[in-house]
Design a protein around this motif. Structure first.
Motif, PDB file in Angstrom:
ATOM      1  N   ASP A   1      -5.608   0.105   5.199  1.00 31.09           N
ATOM      2  CA  ASP A   1      -5.296   1.436   4.677  1.00 31.09           C
ATOM      3  C   ASP A   1      -5.504   2.518   5.736  1.00 31.09           C
ATOM      4  OD1 ASP A   1      -4.682   0.385   2.249  1.00 31.09           O
ATOM      5  OD2 ASP A   1      -6.554   0.957   1.266  1.00 31.09           O
TER       6      ASP A   1
ATOM      7  N   ARG B   1       0.821  -1.210   0.000  1.00 23.88           N
ATOM      8  CA  ARG B   1       0.000   0.000   0.000  1.00 23.88           C
ATOM      9  C   ARG B   1       0.858   1.264   0.000  1.00 23.88           C
ATOM     10  NH1 ARG B   1      -3.093  -3.982   1.510  1.00 23.88           N
ATOM     11  NH2 ARG B   1      -5.387  -3.822   1.543  1.00 23.88           N
TER      12      ARG B   1
ATOM     13  N   ASN C   1      -1.355   4.325  -1.316  1.00 26.67           N
ATOM     14  CA  ASN C   1      -2.629   4.274  -0.582  1.00 26.67           C
ATOM     15  C   ASN C   1      -2.380   4.624   0.885  1.00 26.67           C
ATOM     16  OD1 ASN C   1      -3.776   3.402  -2.959  1.00 26.67           O
ATOM     17  ND2 ASN C   1      -3.764   1.243  -2.396  1.00 26.67           N
TER      18      ASN C   1
END
Length: 245
Positions: free
Chosen positions: A118, A10, A15
């Motif tokens: 996230d 991520r 993200n």
């Protein structure tokens, strides 16, 4: 390890929830600075007592600063900083995420199409990755400052002797390895703590068990990682003390 891989993926994809990251960075960095500096200062003074006492018998007081600088930069400040992070920050991460897990707040995030990794995990790991090396540098400076103060006031070893000895012994390689260690330790603490919090079950009792396990496993992993990193970075015969002759 699976959670760590998800976080790395991520981060590379971008993200990142920056607002949460900034909030966690404040918790890991400024909120942990006081206790980290206090601990580093006393560690520096304790080792000053031991080194000056023994080196004075050999007439090597001019080498004390270099030995202290190498000990602090290579081992003491990265490990001490990581221990503080595990006890203060890691336990907070595990308890907070564990509470959210048992109270089904994680499921609420998924219902809102928000990935908990996230939103919750990546900011915490990223904040620890950033704050760890910074805390390490500040703790090193605090440890050396406390060592210089004690050596000058108690043992009559001039501050310029300690500083000059440290300057000649330390190299950019020592600084780099110290930063790498603290970065690895910060990542390890955050990842393990978040993983235990993320998999908590069993109500309040489960939260307590996850928090305890996160801290214990983080500490053990820190020392294991320190061994292997030291083996890689400092294998073979060193020549740093030759600069002190």
């Amino acid at each position: 390890m699976v959670l760590g891989g998800q976080v790395v993926l991520r981060i590379f994809k971008g993200n990142i929830h920056w607002k949460n990251t900034a909030e966690q960075l404040r918790l890991v960095g400024p909120a942990s600075l006081g206790v980290s500096l206090l601990t580093a200062g006393f560690v520096g003074m304790v080792f000053t007592i031991q080194f000056v006492r023994e080196f004075a018998k050999l007439g090597l007081t001019r080498s004390v600063g270099g030995v202290l600088a190498l000990a602090l930069s290579r081992e003491l400040t990265p490990v001490v900083t990581a221990i503080i992070l595990a006890g203060r920050v890691g336990s907070a991460f595990a308890a907070e995420l564990g509470t959210m897990q048992v109270s089904e707040q994680m499921d609420s995030l998924r219902v809102l199409y928000t990935d908990p990794v996230d939103y919750l995990v990546t900011p915490r790991v990223l904040a620890s990755m950033i704050a760890g090396p910074i805390l390490n540098v500040l703790c090193f400076l605090m440890g050396m400052g406390a060592a210089v103060f004690l050596a000058d006031i108690v043992y009559n070893v001039p501050a310029n002797v300690i500083v000059d000895s440290a300057r000649r012994a330390l190299t950019s390689y020592d600084v780099m390895t110290s930063m790498v260690k603290s970065w690895v330790f910060g990542t390890v603490v955050a990842t393990i703590s978040c993983a235990w919090g993320f998999t908590t079950s069993g109500g309040a009792k489960g939260v307590g068990e996850s928090t305890t396990s996160a801290v214990v496993i983080s500490l053990v992993t820190i020392f294991i990682a320190d061994f292997f990193l030291s083996l890689v970075f400092f294998q073979g015969q060193g020549d740093a003390l030759k600069q002190l002759k």
